[in-house]
Design an enzyme around this catalytic site. Structure first.
Site, PDB file in Angstrom:
ATOM      1  N   ARG A 124      35.666  72.369  12.441  1.00  0.00           N
ATOM      2  CA  ARG A 124      36.244  71.669  11.289  1.00  0.00           C
ATOM      3  C   ARG A 124      37.022  70.467  11.811  1.00  0.00           C
ATOM      4  O   ARG A 124      37.990  70.637  12.559  1.00  0.00           O
ATOM      5  CB  ARG A 124      37.164  72.626  10.526  1.00  0.00           C
ATOM      6  CG  ARG A 124      37.906  71.925   9.432  1.00  0.00           C
ATOM      7  CD  ARG A 124      38.888  72.803   8.654  1.00  0.00           C
ATOM      8  NE  ARG A 124      39.599  71.913   7.764  1.00  0.00           N
ATOM      9  CZ  ARG A 124      40.904  71.899   7.582  1.00  0.00           C
ATOM     10  NH1 ARG A 124      41.685  72.763   8.176  1.00  0.00           N
ATOM     11  NH2 ARG A 124      41.445  71.008   6.777  1.00  0.00           N
TER      12      ARG A 124
ATOM     13  N   GLU B 213      45.718  70.452   2.699  1.00  0.00           N
ATOM     14  CA  GLU B 213      47.119  70.710   2.368  1.00  0.00           C
ATOM     15  C   GLU B 213      47.727  69.694   1.401  1.00  0.00           C
ATOM     16  O   GLU B 213      48.577  68.878   1.780  1.00  0.00           O
ATOM     17  CB  GLU B 213      47.946  70.815   3.664  1.00  0.00           C
ATOM     18  CG  GLU B 213      47.419  71.934   4.572  1.00  0.00           C
ATOM     19  CD  GLU B 213      48.234  72.150   5.846  1.00  0.00           C
ATOM     20  OE1 GLU B 213      49.120  71.332   6.139  1.00  0.00           O
ATOM     21  OE2 GLU B 213      47.967  73.141   6.548  1.00  0.00           O
TER      22      GLU B 213
ATOM     23  N   TYR C 173      50.133  80.165   8.132  1.00  0.00           N
ATOM     24  CA  TYR C 173      50.784  80.375   9.429  1.00  0.00           C
ATOM     25  C   TYR C 173      51.925  81.383   9.329  1.00  0.00           C
ATOM     26  O   TYR C 173      52.141  82.180  10.216  1.00  0.00           O
ATOM     27  CB  TYR C 173      51.375  79.047   9.937  1.00  0.00           C
ATOM     28  CG  TYR C 173      50.332  78.019  10.281  1.00  0.00           C
ATOM     29  CD1 TYR C 173      49.894  77.859  11.584  1.00  0.00           C
ATOM     30  CD2 TYR C 173      49.761  77.217   9.297  1.00  0.00           C
ATOM     31  CE1 TYR C 173      48.918  76.921  11.916  1.00  0.00           C
ATOM     32  CE2 TYR C 173      48.787  76.277   9.610  1.00  0.00           C
ATOM     33  CZ  TYR C 173      48.370  76.137  10.924  1.00  0.00           C
ATOM     34  OH  TYR C 173      47.411  75.215  11.246  1.00  0.00           O
TER      35      TYR C 173
ATOM     36  N   ASN D  84      44.922  77.733   4.545  1.00  0.00           N
ATOM     37  CA  ASN D  84      45.707  77.414   5.736  1.00  0.00           C
ATOM     38  C   ASN D  84      46.969  78.265   5.666  1.00  0.00           C
ATOM     39  O   ASN D  84      47.742  78.147   4.703  1.00  0.00           O
ATOM     40  CB  ASN D  84      46.110  75.932   5.757  1.00  0.00           C
ATOM     41  CG  ASN D  84      44.940  75.005   6.006  1.00  0.00           C
ATOM     42  OD1 ASN D  84      43.796  75.445   6.040  1.00  0.00           O
ATOM     43  ND2 ASN D  84      45.218  73.729   6.181  1.00  0.00           N
TER      44      ASN D  84
ATOM     45  N   GLU E 215      42.697  77.263   8.561  1.00  0.00           N
ATOM     46  CA  GLU E 215      43.670  77.066   9.648  1.00  0.00           C
ATOM     47  C   GLU E 215      44.521  78.309   9.795  1.00  0.00           C
ATOM     48  O   GLU E 215      45.021  78.854   8.810  1.00  0.00           O
ATOM     49  CB  GLU E 215      44.645  75.905   9.357  1.00  0.00           C
ATOM     50  CG  GLU E 215      44.076  74.542   9.584  1.00  0.00           C
ATOM     51  CD  GLU E 215      45.099  73.429   9.352  1.00  0.00           C
ATOM     52  OE1 GLU E 215      46.317  73.659   9.543  1.00  0.00           O
ATOM     53  OE2 GLU E 215      44.666  72.337   8.970  1.00  0.00           O
TER      54      GLU E 215
ATOM     55  N   HIS F   5      42.716  64.240   5.795  1.00  0.00           N
ATOM     56  CA  HIS F   5      43.748  64.980   6.516  1.00  0.00           C
ATOM     57  C   HIS F   5      44.826  63.946   6.871  1.00  0.00           C
ATOM     58  O   HIS F   5      45.053  63.628   8.025  1.00  0.00           O
ATOM     59  CB  HIS F   5      43.159  65.670   7.751  1.00  0.00           C
ATOM     60  CG  HIS F   5      44.017  66.766   8.310  1.00  0.00           C
ATOM     61  ND1 HIS F   5      43.545  68.033   8.573  1.00  0.00           N
ATOM     62  CD2 HIS F   5      45.318  66.794   8.679  1.00  0.00           C
ATOM     63  CE1 HIS F   5      44.512  68.781   9.078  1.00  0.00           C
ATOM     64  NE2 HIS F   5      45.609  68.043   9.159  1.00  0.00           N
TER      65      HIS F   5
HETATM   66  O1  IFM Z   1      49.083  70.416  12.770  1.00  0.00           O
HETATM   67  C1  IFM Z   1      49.128  70.857  11.449  1.00  0.00           C
HETATM   68  C2  IFM Z   1      47.891  70.444  10.702  1.00  0.00           C
HETATM   69  O2  IFM Z   1      47.693  69.076  10.724  1.00  0.00           O
HETATM   70  C3  IFM Z   1      47.979  70.874   9.266  1.00  0.00           C
HETATM   71  N1  IFM Z   1      48.341  72.266   9.141  1.00  0.00           N
HETATM   72  C4  IFM Z   1      49.427  72.761   9.919  1.00  0.00           C
HETATM   73  C5  IFM Z   1      49.265  72.355  11.379  1.00  0.00           C
HETATM   74  C6  IFM Z   1      50.451  72.882  12.210  1.00  0.00           C
HETATM   75  O3  IFM Z   1      51.635  72.371  11.715  1.00  0.00           O
END
Ligand code: IFM
Length: 454
Positions: free
Chosen positions: A77, A166, A300, A298, A358, A121
Site C-alpha cells: 500500500r 485518515e 494503533y 488504521n 495500518e 495521504h
Molecule cells: O506515519 C503515520 C501515517 O502517515 C498515518 N497513520 C499513522 C502513522 C503513524 O503515526
C-alpha cells in the site's frame, strides 16, 4: 504453543506514504505540497526536519521492492504524490510524475506484489492550499481530477484503491489542532475540510470504478476508540464525545447516517458551527454514503477519557493506564481496541469487507551487534494485534488483509525522523536498509499464513 491459522487468500502487506519516503521533493517537475511549505517553516517539525530526501525511495524503489519480494510481502500500500502528478492541481499532468508510478506498479506486479494505491495521504499541491485548501469546496473537483487521471493510467493494472488516508488527520489534526499542514487552529475550517474530504471520496468512487472496472474502492479512516475511565456519567460522556469527534463524525456519513446529531449539537453549543451545517449542500450526504467495497482500518491505540473534555487540548494518554505498556509515541498497546472496532464495523455499521490498512508501533531499536536488529517489542505488538484480528474473524468479521505500518522507518510528520515504525531499519546517513527481526518474523507469518504465539 497456540497456532492461529488465517483464512485462505488473506492478504499480507506493508504500507508507506509518498511524502514520508520518496524524497526528490523538487525533481522531475514535482511542485511543492503544503507539507513541503509546512516542514520548511521553522518550528513546525522536530529539529526542523522535512521530507526533502526522506528514504530516497524515489530513486531506490527497485531495491526496496526487491527487498519486499525477498521477505515474501504480498501487497504494498503506497500513496501517490499529488504535486508530482498534477503540480498545480487541475488536469495538467506532469508526465514524468505519472510515469514514476507507472513503473513502480509494473515493478511490483513483476515481483508478484499487489499494489494498493492511496490517492491522498496528505500532500496537497501548495497552489491548491493557496486557493483555500480542504476548507474550500473547490478542492473537491481537483481531487476528483486526480482520481480520474491516476485511475485512467493505472486502472488497467491496479485493482485496489483507497481514496483518503485518515480524514480525521486531514481535517482536525491539520486545521483544528494545527499539528499538521497547514497548521491552522480553526474549528469551522476543520469541519468544512472534513466535509470536503468525505464528499471528494464519494465523488471519486464512481470515477475510479468507471476507469478500472475490476476495481475495489474504499477509504482508510483512523480509528482510535475511546473508553471511559470509570462508569461515572462524566466519564461516559467524555468517551462519547471523543467517539463522536474522532470516529462517528466520519463513519456515520460514510454509512448513510448523516453527521451525528449529538455532535452537531455539541459543536453548535461550543460555537464551532456558527451557521450550522451550511456547507452541506443537497445530495452531499447521499454522495458521501455511496457504498464502499471495503473499509480500511488504521488503528494503533485507544484513548481513556474522563471528566470535562476539551478537544482543544490535544493530549495522548491523558489518563495513562498503569498496567499497560506504551510505544515511543506514548501510545498504549491495546489490541482489544482493534478487536472492538472490527466488531463494531461489522455488527453495527455492516462494513462489507475490511482491510487493516495500518497497524504498527514506534520503537527505536537499531543495530546492536553486526547488522541484527532485535525489535522484540514490535514482534510482540504485532502478535497481540493479530491475535485480536484472528478472534474477530472467528466472530464472522470479514477481515480480508493486514498491512504493517510501516515497511521502513520514515519521516513521521511533525515528529521528523525521531520515530521508527519500520520493520526495515533505515540508516538516514547512508540510506542503507536493514531488515529488523520483525521483518523476518513477518515473512514467516506470511509464508505459513498463520501466527504462532509463544
Ligand atoms: O506515519 C503515520 C501515517 O502517515 C498515518 N497513520 C499513522 C502513522 C503513524 O503515526
Amino acid at each position: 504453543m497456540p497456532v492461529l491459522q488465517f483464512p485462505e487468500n488473506f492478504v499480507w502487506g506493508v504500507a508507506t506514504s509518498a511524502y514520508q519516503i520518496e524524497g526528490a521533493w523538487d525533481e522531475d517537475g514535482r511542485s511543492p505540497s503544503h507539507w513541503d511549505t509546512f516542514a520548511h517553516t521553522p518550528g513546525k517539525t522536530r529539529n526542523g526536519e522535512n521530507g526533502d530526501v526522506a528514504c530516497d525511495h524515489y530513486h531506490r524503489w527497485p531495491e526496496d521492492i526487491a527487498l519486499m519480494a525477498s521477505l515474501g510481502i504480498q501487497a504494498y500500500r503506497f500513496s501517490v504524490s499529488w504535486p508530482r502528478i498534477l503540480p498545480t492541481g487541475g488536469r495538467k499532468v506532469n508526465e514524468a510524475g505519472l510515469d514514476y508510478y507507472d513503473k513502480l506498479v509494473d515493478g511490483l506486479l513483476e515481483r508478484g506484489i499487489r499494489p494498493f494505491i492511496t490517492l491522498y495521504h496528505w500532500e496537497l499541491p501548495q497552489t491548491l492550499q493557496e486557493l483555500g485548501g480542504w476548507p474550500a469546496r473547490e478542492v473537491v473537483d481537483h481531487f476528483v481530477a486526480l482520481a480520474d487521471v491516476v485511475s485512467r493510467r493505472l486502472g488497467d493494472r491496479v485493482k485496489d484503491w483507497i481514496t483518503h488516508n485518515e480524514p480525521w488527520c486531514t481535517s482536525m489534526l491539520s486545521h483544528q489542532i494545527g499539528l499538521h499542514a497547514p497548521g491552522w487552529q480553526n474549528w469551522l475550517a476543520a469541519l468544512r475540510a472534513a466535509h470536503h474530504v468525505l464528499l471528494s471520496h464519494g465523488l471519486a468512487m464512481p470515477v475510479i470504478r468507471a476507469n478500472a472496472p475490476q476495481a475495489e474502492v474504499g477509504i482508510a479512516p483512523n480509528y482510535e476508540p475511546a473508553y471511559p475511565l470509570t462508569r461515572t456519567e462524566a466519564d461516559l460522556n467524555a468517551a462519547r464525545i471523543w467517539d463522536g469527534y474522532y470516529i462517528r463524525w466520519f463513519n456515520d456519513p460514510l454509512f448513510g447516517r448523516h453527521y451525528p446529531a449529538d455532535m452537531v449539537a455539541y459543536y453548535e453549543a461550543q460555537g464551532y458551527l456558527p451557521d450550522g451545517l451550511d456547507f452541506v449542500q443537497a445530495n452531499d450526504m447521499a454522495t458521501i454514503a455511496t457504498p464502499v467495497d471495503f473499509i480500511g482500518v488504521n488503528n494503533y491505540t485507544r484513548q481513556i477519557m474522563s471528566g470535562e473534555i476539551s478537544l482543544d487540548q490535544f493530549q495522548t494518554a491523558a489518563n495513562p493506564n498503569p498496567n499497560a505498556s506504551y510505544t515511543e509515541m506514548n501510545w498504549e498497546v491495546y489490541p482489544n481496541g482493534l478487536y472492538d472496532i472490527l466488531n463494531r464495523l461489522h455488527f453495527d455499521y455492516q462494513a462489507p469487507k475490511i482491510y487493516i490498512t495500518e497497524n504498527g508501533c514506534s520503537y527505536s531499536d537499531g543495530p546492536s551487534s553486526g547488522s541484527r536488529i532485535a525489535d522484540t517489542r514490535r514482534i510482540e505488538y504485532f502478535q497481540s494485534y493479530l491475535a485480536g484480528i484472528h478472534k474477530a474473524i472467528g466472530n464472522g468479521v470479514p477481515v480480508a488483509g493486514y498491512f504493517v505500518w510501516s515497511f521502513m522507518d520514515n519521516f513521521e510528520w511533525s515528529l521528523g525522523y525521531s520515530q521508527r515504525f519500520g520493520i526495515v531499519y533505515v540508516d538516514y546517513e547512508t540510506q542503507q536498509r536493514l531488515p529488523k527481526d520483525s521483518a523476518f518474523w513477518y515473512g514467516d507469518v506470511i509464508r505459513q499464513n498463520r501466527l504462532e504465539i509463544e
